[in-house]
Scaffold this active site. Structure first.
Site, PDB file in Angstrom:
ATOM      1  N   GLN A 128       0.827  -1.209   0.000  1.00  0.00           N
ATOM      2  CA  GLN A 128       0.000   0.000   0.000  1.00  0.00           C
ATOM      3  C   GLN A 128       0.863   1.262   0.000  1.00  0.00           C
ATOM      4  O   GLN A 128       0.507   2.272  -0.631  1.00  0.00           O
ATOM      5  CB  GLN A 128      -1.006  -0.009   1.169  1.00  0.00           C
ATOM      6  CG  GLN A 128      -0.421  -0.057   2.571  1.00  0.00           C
ATOM      7  CD  GLN A 128      -0.180  -1.490   3.076  1.00  0.00           C
ATOM      8  OE1 GLN A 128      -0.070  -2.431   2.291  1.00  0.00           O
ATOM      9  NE2 GLN A 128      -0.062  -1.638   4.387  1.00  0.00           N
TER      10      GLN A 128
ATOM     11  N   ASN B 271       9.802  -6.412   1.964  1.00  0.00           N
ATOM     12  CA  ASN B 271       9.463  -7.842   1.888  1.00  0.00           C
ATOM     13  C   ASN B 271       8.931  -8.176   0.490  1.00  0.00           C
ATOM     14  O   ASN B 271       8.941  -7.339  -0.412  1.00  0.00           O
ATOM     15  CB  ASN B 271       8.459  -8.213   2.992  1.00  0.00           C
ATOM     16  CG  ASN B 271       7.107  -7.515   2.820  1.00  0.00           C
ATOM     17  OD1 ASN B 271       6.764  -7.047   1.732  1.00  0.00           O
ATOM     18  ND2 ASN B 271       6.340  -7.437   3.888  1.00  0.00           N
TER      19      ASN B 271
ATOM     20  N   GLN C 186      29.583 -11.751   6.253  1.00  0.00           N
ATOM     21  CA  GLN C 186      28.631 -11.869   5.162  1.00  0.00           C
ATOM     22  C   GLN C 186      27.625 -12.966   5.440  1.00  0.00           C
ATOM     23  O   GLN C 186      26.424 -12.796   5.243  1.00  0.00           O
ATOM     24  CB  GLN C 186      29.409 -12.184   3.866  1.00  0.00           C
ATOM     25  CG  GLN C 186      28.641 -11.892   2.636  1.00  0.00           C
ATOM     26  CD  GLN C 186      28.267 -10.423   2.577  1.00  0.00           C
ATOM     27  OE1 GLN C 186      28.896  -9.573   3.205  1.00  0.00           O
ATOM     28  NE2 GLN C 186      27.206 -10.122   1.882  1.00  0.00           N
TER      29      GLN C 186
ATOM     30  N   HIS D  14      24.344 -12.496   7.451  1.00  0.00           N
ATOM     31  CA  HIS D  14      23.213 -11.727   6.925  1.00  0.00           C
ATOM     32  C   HIS D  14      21.960 -12.567   6.784  1.00  0.00           C
ATOM     33  O   HIS D  14      20.909 -12.239   7.298  1.00  0.00           O
ATOM     34  CB  HIS D  14      23.555 -11.101   5.570  1.00  0.00           C
ATOM     35  CG  HIS D  14      24.085  -9.713   5.672  1.00  0.00           C
ATOM     36  ND1 HIS D  14      23.350  -8.674   6.158  1.00  0.00           N
ATOM     37  CD2 HIS D  14      25.299  -9.205   5.372  1.00  0.00           C
ATOM     38  CE1 HIS D  14      24.082  -7.568   6.149  1.00  0.00           C
ATOM     39  NE2 HIS D  14      25.270  -7.858   5.681  1.00  0.00           N
TER      40      HIS D  14
ATOM     41  N   GLU E  92      29.005  -9.353  -5.465  1.00  0.00           N
ATOM     42  CA  GLU E  92      28.625  -8.056  -4.922  1.00  0.00           C
ATOM     43  C   GLU E  92      29.851  -7.398  -4.250  1.00  0.00           C
ATOM     44  O   GLU E  92      30.200  -6.275  -4.559  1.00  0.00           O
ATOM     45  CB  GLU E  92      27.501  -8.297  -3.898  1.00  0.00           C
ATOM     46  CG  GLU E  92      26.924  -7.061  -3.272  1.00  0.00           C
ATOM     47  CD  GLU E  92      25.968  -7.428  -2.131  1.00  0.00           C
ATOM     48  OE1 GLU E  92      25.985  -8.583  -1.652  1.00  0.00           O
ATOM     49  OE2 GLU E  92      25.216  -6.536  -1.694  1.00  0.00           O
ATOM     50  N   HIS E  93      30.478  -8.137  -3.334  1.00  0.00           N
ATOM     51  CA  HIS E  93      31.670  -7.630  -2.644  1.00  0.00           C
ATOM     52  C   HIS E  93      32.867  -8.512  -2.998  1.00  0.00           C
ATOM     53  O   HIS E  93      32.766  -9.733  -2.942  1.00  0.00           O
ATOM     54  CB  HIS E  93      31.508  -7.711  -1.120  1.00  0.00           C
ATOM     55  CG  HIS E  93      30.283  -7.030  -0.596  1.00  0.00           C
ATOM     56  ND1 HIS E  93      29.107  -7.689  -0.356  1.00  0.00           N
ATOM     57  CD2 HIS E  93      30.062  -5.734  -0.255  1.00  0.00           C
ATOM     58  CE1 HIS E  93      28.196  -6.844   0.116  1.00  0.00           C
ATOM     59  NE2 HIS E  93      28.734  -5.645   0.180  1.00  0.00           N
TER      60      HIS E  93
ATOM     61  N   ASP F 251      30.348  -1.202   4.366  1.00  0.00           N
ATOM     62  CA  ASP F 251      28.924  -1.334   4.700  1.00  0.00           C
ATOM     63  C   ASP F 251      28.416  -0.114   5.462  1.00  0.00           C
ATOM     64  O   ASP F 251      27.261   0.274   5.317  1.00  0.00           O
ATOM     65  CB  ASP F 251      28.689  -2.565   5.583  1.00  0.00           C
ATOM     66  CG  ASP F 251      28.864  -3.858   4.836  1.00  0.00           C
ATOM     67  OD1 ASP F 251      28.837  -3.832   3.595  1.00  0.00           O
ATOM     68  OD2 ASP F 251      29.035  -4.906   5.482  1.00  0.00           O
TER      69      ASP F 251
ATOM     70  N   HIS G  70       9.181  13.029 -42.660  1.00  0.00           N
ATOM     71  CA  HIS G  70      10.437  13.487 -42.060  1.00  0.00           C
ATOM     72  C   HIS G  70      11.236  14.318 -43.072  1.00  0.00           C
ATOM     73  O   HIS G  70      11.765  15.383 -42.747  1.00  0.00           O
ATOM     74  CB  HIS G  70      11.282  12.290 -41.609  1.00  0.00           C
ATOM     75  CG  HIS G  70      10.795  11.632 -40.347  1.00  0.00           C
ATOM     76  ND1 HIS G  70       9.541  11.088 -40.229  1.00  0.00           N
ATOM     77  CD2 HIS G  70      11.404  11.441 -39.144  1.00  0.00           C
ATOM     78  CE1 HIS G  70       9.401  10.579 -38.999  1.00  0.00           C
ATOM     79  NE2 HIS G  70      10.514  10.784 -38.331  1.00  0.00           N
TER      80      HIS G  70
END
Lengths: 428, 428
Positions: free
Chosen positions: B186, B209, B254, B257, B322-323, B356, B415
């Protein structure tokens, strides 16, 4: 052409994103090519393009490209070569260096700019096979430094068997070394996942039919894709100094693209409004594509009256058009107020086709109001940036406690310990 | 932690994109808020967040923000302020000017860089409410010059009723002036289409989420969205000079996480491989989030043996992490070979948590191999570029014929005529 107050106009076009059946069909092709490689690619090429090929025949040969040069006329070749020079020049100005920020404690931070490694450009078949679009997709990638640029196009682009020689020449002029005669969703799948004959790419760009668009959406994530173009648009902002015949011609050059194209004049001048509406009728009468242009003008065209030019700019910013022409006594004075427009053409000599074909800026431009947040195709679309972090011992010793405070607040003790173990071993 | 030859490793994680039921539910919420505005927004807030609010209560007040400052501890405030300074400094270096290319015939071409006008930042509730992520989303937008940045977050982010004061303080420190206590699909719909209380934005960013992710996908096109983050990853490339305890700590930072995070060491050194595997076990034993980290290490962690560092770089480029941390005797010498990595941490003091939380580069970085073609969040994500074309009379007279040649080849007579009418009127 209808004339109305700007407040009464609402440009709403429902863009077609394909039926569930079309989507299912595109997904099945993608899955089959992903699983079976060349076998599925050749099967779908036979089924959809009516062309039975072997894997060895997929790649366009040097001989074919050479032969294509013999079939294009000299004036076209001169024009497209000069256009390519202009496009390359404009895009080269967008290049950025990698950079480093060196700090007194020895820390170095930076951004590393690198080209994507391999890019696929889709060129549709039939009448939508535009040599100019080949340049507009390929040259930015090339300027970015992409070492491998591959073109795919259906085995019959010229309306008959064989690839349109103008497409081959445009691609060769732009510097494409690797071309395949495959099209449709099967070509997109081959570019995304690779087959025995075609190595996978990092990004796919270029327009196509609904199956191509759906296949691109399906493979996004495995590879990058460009945005999906909606119908084309022009807004002309003009005052009483403008030549009505120029404006009418420019509106029609947009309207002739397709029935869903939109051509709108915004002006505070009622006489100009009347004159342009009349000119549109006059010029429409002799336009070869008048059926298409007529439908576009009737459904999505309008002359919008506003109180003054600044009110006109508000309308422009709300519409966020793909193309904006400003034909006023002093167009440059309005530039600072224009927030949303993909490409801005200033003054009487900057007719939109100048940008479509020749000047240098890209002609692939956000449509459908998305110029609010997106940009014409540019060199950045073919670069990726990596962050660089070289932290010095001194910097870590000084900031370690703060990093641990932030990590522990977020409940990530492992993060804090990665810092702590260094502080302990290296002695604070 | 398993040790294997690099050739035997394949990192495959099937990322969850939601069930059809979840998608339908997100779409229904989006449609309802689009149609009904605040009424639907408040109804879903009551249903999903258990909080009955009036429209007037949606916006977070200045008093609440002031009260939040009294509830955060001083060390946190010091640390987040310094982090904000570093992040702002790094992102300011990315800014680019609009530019013009003036040509001798009077033509001017250019690119105009403008900030988006209004950006929405979603901050999730519960334990995933990270103050550091607020900075990483807001500051780049602010540096780009976005005048209106609005934060939305569920009415209970701190695990109990009320928004986590740390989130409010981080947002206030980053400069957010407008905050609403709404979350879920929402909130995304309200940002995309606007309601009586919340004006619509041009772009939505921030994690959430599965319903938030699905709602973002549904509104894309009406607004821009950021990319959808997958589970986090680290690859450490190290030789025998590296400290095994540092590497183990970084891998675990890592792995803690989430269960789908991936932590991988690539090394030519068997002794280092053994030492890191042992250190991981040792450090895991006392880690508060050891259950999560253990699952991650078992499922997606590995120590990969390679013949030499250049072979290791090949593995890195294939994984496109990513890293990436490089802990070798001379990490800078390898930089030129690294093609695919979202953020590159060089040397023993550049532990990933440095990036980070604190150093300045963005911590929102492409996952799941997409560093092949995409980039960490940066200032460009909040800018749009417009092309500028001011063509001179001389330029049009000189190039008009070529433009008409190209247009007529593509069958677009309208054109060509837009050019021709000018050539005729202004006399060649």
């Amino acid at each position: 052409m209808r004339i109305m107050r700007a407040e009464q106009f609402g440009l709403k076009r429902e863009v077609e994103y394909g039926t569930p059946e079309q989507n299912e069909s595109a997904l099945r092709i993608v899955e089959d090519v992903k699983a079976e490689g060349d076998a599925a690619l050749l099967r779908y090429t036979e089924r959809h393009d009516g062309m039975r090929l072997t894997a060895a025949e997929l790649r366009v040969t040097q001989e074919e490209i050479a032969a294509a040069y013999d079939r294009v006329d000299a004036a076209f070749l001169t024009a497209i070569r000069e256009a390519a020079v202009n496009i390359r020049r404009f895009h080269e100005k967008q290049l950025r260096n990698s950079w480093m920020d060196l700090q007194p404690d020895g820390t170095m931070l930076g951004q590393i700019m690198r080209p994507l490694k391999r890019v696929g450009v889709y060129v549709p078949g039939g009448k939508a096979a535009y040599p100019s679009s080949v340049l507009m997709n390929v040259i930015p990638a090339q300027v970015a430094g992409v070492p491998e640029i591959v073109m795919v196009t259906p085995p019959a682009t010229g309306g008959k068997a064989g690839i349109d020689p103008y497409i081959l020449v445009a691609a060769a002029e732009a510097g494409v070394q690797e071309m395949y005669r495959v099209g449709g969703a099967q070509a997109i799948a081959a570019l995304a996942y690779g087959t025995e004959s075609i190595a996978p790419v990092d990004k796919i760009c270029g327009p196509g039919n609904i199956y191509v668009a759906l296949a691109k959406r399906a493979v996004f994530g495995a590879v990058d894709i460009d945005s999906i173009a909606g119908p084309s648009e022009i807004v002309v902002l003009a005052d009483e100094h403008a030549d009505a015949s120029y404006i009418a011609a420019d509106l029609l050059s947009q309207a002739e693209h397709d029935e869903m194209a939109s051509a709108v004049l915004v002006t505070p001048s009622e006489p100009l409004a009347e004159a342009v509406a009349a000119e549109v009728e006059r010029q429409l009468a002799t336009l070869p594509r008048q059926d298409i242009a007529r439908q576009s003008i009737d459904a999505y065209g309008a002359v919008l009256l506003v109180n003054d030019l600044l009110a006109g700019i508000d309308v422009v910013n709300q519409l966020a058009p793909e193309h904006l022409e400003v034909l006023t006594a002093d167009p440059m004075s309005l530039l600072g107020h224009i927030e949303n427009a993909g490409a801005i053409f200033l003054g009487p000599y900057s007719s939109e086709p100048v940008g479509d074909y020749f000047a240098g800026p890209n002609h692939i431009i956000p449509t459908n109001g998305t110029a609010r947040f997106s940009s014409p195709v540019n060199v950045d679309d073919f670069l990726k940036k990596s962050s660089l972090i070289y932290y010095s011992k001194q910097a870590l010793m000084e900031s370690g406690d703060k990093i641990m405070t932030l990590a522990r607040h977020e409940g990530l003790e492992g993060h804090a310990r990665a810092i702590e173990i260094r502080l302990e071993k290296e002695g604070r």
